[in-house]
Design a protein around this motif. Structure first.
Motif, mmCIF file in Angstrom:
data_model
loop_
_atom_site.group_PDB
_atom_site.id
_atom_site.type_symbol
_atom_site.label_atom_id
_atom_site.label_comp_id
_atom_site.label_asym_id
_atom_site.label_seq_id
_atom_site.Cartn_x
_atom_site.Cartn_y
_atom_site.Cartn_z
ATOM 1 N N GLY A 161 0.935 -1.160 -0.290
ATOM 2 C CA GLY A 161 0.043 0.217 -0.114
ATOM 3 C C GLY A 161 0.835 0.923 0.028
ATOM 4 O O GLY A 161 2.536 1.442 0.410
ATOM 5 N N MET A 162 0.360 2.048 -0.845
ATOM 6 C CA MET A 162 1.096 3.755 -0.600
ATOM 7 C C MET A 162 0.504 5.008 0.539
ATOM 8 O O MET A 162 -1.123 4.709 -0.268
ATOM 9 N N LYS A 163 1.087 5.135 0.823
ATOM 10 C CA LYS A 163 0.332 7.272 0.708
ATOM 11 C C LYS A 163 1.325 7.658 0.510
ATOM 12 O O LYS A 163 2.551 8.068 0.937
ATOM 13 N N TRP A 164 0.537 9.171 1.099
ATOM 14 C CA TRP A 164 1.221 10.533 1.178
ATOM 15 C C TRP A 164 1.194 11.410 2.552
ATOM 16 O O TRP A 164 -0.365 10.715 2.639
ATOM 17 N N TYR A 165 1.895 11.607 2.931
ATOM 18 C CA TYR A 165 2.518 12.480 4.345
ATOM 19 C C TYR A 165 2.360 13.943 3.394
ATOM 20 O O TYR A 165 3.579 14.271 2.429
ATOM 21 N N ARG A 166 2.262 14.721 4.424
ATOM 22 C CA ARG A 166 2.823 16.428 4.043
ATOM 23 C C ARG A 166 3.287 16.598 5.710
ATOM 24 O O ARG A 166 2.873 16.403 7.200
ATOM 25 N N GLN A 167 3.964 17.722 5.756
ATOM 26 C CA GLN A 167 4.406 18.016 7.824
ATOM 27 C C GLN A 167 4.984 19.848 6.899
ATOM 28 O O GLN A 167 5.785 19.875 5.786
ATOM 29 N N VAL A 168 4.871 20.809 7.957
ATOM 30 C CA VAL A 168 5.378 21.768 8.220
ATOM 31 C C VAL A 168 6.153 21.529 9.105
ATOM 32 O O VAL A 168 6.136 21.399 10.496
ATOM 33 N N PRO A 169 7.168 22.689 9.357
ATOM 34 C CA PRO A 169 7.922 23.229 10.660
ATOM 35 C C PRO A 169 6.868 23.101 11.864
ATOM 36 O O PRO A 169 5.981 23.481 11.715
ATOM 37 N N GLY A 170 7.387 22.263 12.356
ATOM 38 C CA GLY A 170 6.916 22.624 14.072
ATOM 39 C C GLY A 170 5.589 22.139 14.139
ATOM 40 O O GLY A 170 5.125 21.608 15.347
ATOM 41 N N LYS A 171 4.887 20.983 13.124
ATOM 42 C CA LYS A 171 3.520 20.213 13.181
ATOM 43 C C LYS A 171 3.640 18.735 12.917
ATOM 44 O O LYS A 171 5.068 18.190 12.403
ATOM 45 N N GLU A 172 3.253 17.678 13.309
ATOM 46 C CA GLU A 172 3.787 15.862 13.472
ATOM 47 C C GLU A 172 2.952 16.125 11.925
ATOM 48 O O GLU A 172 2.398 16.916 11.002
ATOM 49 N N ARG A 173 3.784 15.030 11.522
ATOM 50 C CA ARG A 173 3.369 14.730 9.628
ATOM 51 C C ARG A 173 1.975 14.678 9.339
ATOM 52 O O ARG A 173 1.554 13.705 10.699
ATOM 53 N N THR A 202 8.684 16.830 -1.305
ATOM 54 C CA THR A 202 9.075 17.096 -2.745
ATOM 55 C C THR A 202 8.290 18.925 -1.675
ATOM 56 O O THR A 202 7.533 18.042 -1.233
ATOM 57 N N GLN A 203 8.839 19.552 -1.879
ATOM 58 C CA GLN A 203 7.896 21.203 -1.612
ATOM 59 C C GLN A 203 7.599 21.541 -2.420
ATOM 60 O O GLN A 203 7.059 22.086 -3.730
ATOM 61 N N VAL A 204 5.857 21.862 -1.307
ATOM 62 C CA VAL A 204 5.038 22.005 -2.565
ATOM 63 C C VAL A 204 4.663 23.558 -1.223
ATOM 64 O O VAL A 204 4.542 23.861 -0.325
#
Length: 117
Positions: free
Chosen positions: A32-44, A111-113
Protein backbone atom coordinates in the motif's frame (compact mmCIF):
# COMPACT_ATOMS: atom_id res chain seq x y z
CA UNK A 1 14.88 0.49 -1.58
CA UNK A 2 14.18 3.92 -2.98
CA UNK A 3 11.18 6.22 -3.08
CA UNK A 4 11.78 9.37 -5.08
CA UNK A 5 9.19 12.13 -5.03
CA UNK A 6 8.94 14.79 -7.71
CA UNK A 7 6.52 17.41 -9.00
CA UNK A 8 6.55 19.86 -6.13
CA UNK A 9 6.96 23.58 -6.58
CA UNK A 10 5.39 26.98 -6.21
CA UNK A 11 1.78 27.41 -7.32
CA UNK A 12 -0.83 30.10 -6.88
CA UNK A 13 -3.95 29.49 -4.78
CA UNK A 14 -6.53 27.65 -6.85
CA UNK A 15 -3.85 26.02 -8.96
CA UNK A 16 -2.91 22.38 -9.43
CA UNK A 17 0.12 20.17 -9.04
CA UNK A 18 0.74 16.49 -9.64
CA UNK A 19 3.21 14.75 -7.38
CA UNK A 20 4.88 11.51 -8.39
CA UNK A 21 6.71 8.94 -6.31
CA UNK A 22 8.86 6.44 -8.17
CA UNK A 23 9.62 3.25 -6.27
CA UNK A 24 12.39 0.71 -6.67
CA UNK A 25 14.00 -2.10 -4.74
CA UNK A 26 10.86 -3.85 -3.54
CA UNK A 27 7.74 -5.46 -4.97
CA UNK A 28 5.73 -2.30 -5.42
CA UNK A 29 2.48 -4.02 -6.39
CA UNK A 30 2.25 -5.74 -2.98
CA UNK A 31 2.59 -2.53 -0.95
CA UNK A 32 0.00 0.00 0.00
CA UNK A 33 1.08 3.58 -0.56
CA UNK A 34 0.46 6.77 1.36
CA UNK A 35 1.15 10.45 0.96
CA UNK A 36 1.95 12.48 4.06
CA UNK A 37 2.77 16.13 4.51
CA UNK A 38 4.58 18.10 7.16
CA UNK A 39 5.11 21.74 8.01
CA UNK A 40 7.84 22.91 10.38
CA UNK A 41 6.87 22.52 14.02
CA UNK A 42 3.94 20.22 13.31
CA UNK A 43 3.47 16.48 13.18
CA UNK A 44 3.48 14.67 9.88
CA UNK A 45 -0.09 14.43 8.58
CA UNK A 46 -1.56 11.59 6.53
CA UNK A 47 -3.05 13.03 3.35
CA UNK A 48 -4.11 10.04 1.26
CA UNK A 49 -3.68 6.29 1.01
CA UNK A 50 -4.20 3.67 -1.68
CA UNK A 51 -4.25 -0.11 -1.50
CA UNK A 52 -1.73 -2.30 -3.27
CA UNK A 53 -3.89 -2.84 -6.35
CA UNK A 54 -5.54 0.55 -6.23
CA UNK A 55 -8.99 -0.72 -5.36
CA UNK A 56 -9.31 1.32 -2.18
CA UNK A 57 -8.42 4.91 -1.36
CA UNK A 58 -8.74 7.13 1.69
CA UNK A 59 -8.28 10.85 2.21
CA UNK A 60 -7.89 13.33 5.01
CA UNK A 61 -11.00 15.45 5.43
CA UNK A 62 -8.95 18.55 4.61
CA UNK A 63 -8.22 17.34 1.06
CA UNK A 64 -11.33 15.34 0.14
CA UNK A 65 -12.73 16.42 -3.19
CA UNK A 66 -9.53 18.26 -4.12
CA UNK A 67 -6.79 15.61 -4.09
CA UNK A 68 -6.71 12.26 -5.86
CA UNK A 69 -4.28 9.45 -5.17
CA UNK A 70 -3.60 6.88 -7.88
CA UNK A 71 -0.95 4.37 -8.84
CA UNK A 72 0.49 2.64 -11.87
CA UNK A 73 1.93 -0.71 -10.83
CA UNK A 74 3.45 -1.21 -14.27
CA UNK A 75 5.55 1.93 -13.69
CA UNK A 76 6.09 1.41 -9.94
CA UNK A 77 4.76 4.88 -9.36
CA UNK A 78 2.16 6.50 -7.12
CA UNK A 79 0.68 9.90 -7.84
CA UNK A 80 -1.08 12.66 -5.96
CA UNK A 81 -3.13 15.00 -8.10
CA UNK A 82 -3.74 18.19 -6.15
CA UNK A 83 -6.38 20.63 -7.38
CA UNK A 84 -7.85 23.82 -5.93
CA UNK A 85 -4.75 24.28 -3.84
CA UNK A 86 -4.87 26.48 -0.77
CA UNK A 87 -2.08 28.23 1.15
CA UNK A 88 -2.66 25.78 3.99
CA UNK A 89 -1.62 22.96 1.67
CA UNK A 90 1.93 24.32 1.81
CA UNK A 91 4.18 21.59 3.21
CA UNK A 92 6.80 19.03 2.40
CA UNK A 93 5.03 16.03 0.89
CA UNK A 94 6.37 12.52 1.50
CA UNK A 95 5.40 9.19 0.02
CA UNK A 96 5.37 6.08 2.15
CA UNK A 97 5.22 2.39 1.28
CA UNK A 98 3.77 -0.09 3.75
CA UNK A 99 3.04 -3.81 3.79
CA UNK A 100 0.44 -5.27 6.12
CA UNK A 101 2.62 -8.29 6.92
CA UNK A 102 5.96 -6.49 7.34
CA UNK A 103 6.88 -4.18 10.25
CA UNK A 104 8.00 -0.70 9.40
CA UNK A 105 7.71 1.14 6.14
CA UNK A 106 9.74 3.01 3.54
CA UNK A 107 9.90 6.77 3.12
CA UNK A 108 10.91 9.11 0.37
CA UNK A 109 12.97 12.26 0.87
CA UNK A 110 10.06 14.63 0.35
CA UNK A 111 9.14 17.35 -2.13
CA UNK A 112 8.23 20.91 -1.22
CA UNK A 113 4.85 22.29 -2.21
CA UNK A 114 4.30 26.01 -1.71
CA UNK A 115 0.93 27.62 -2.40
CA UNK A 116 1.26 31.37 -2.48
CA UNK A 117 0.33 34.38 -4.58
Amino acid sequence: VQLVESGGGLVQPGGSLRLSCAASGFTFSTYGMKWYRQVPGKERELVAAISSIGSSTNYADSVKGRFTISRDNAKNTVYLQMNSLKPEDTAVYYCNAFHSAIPGSYWGQGTQVTVSS
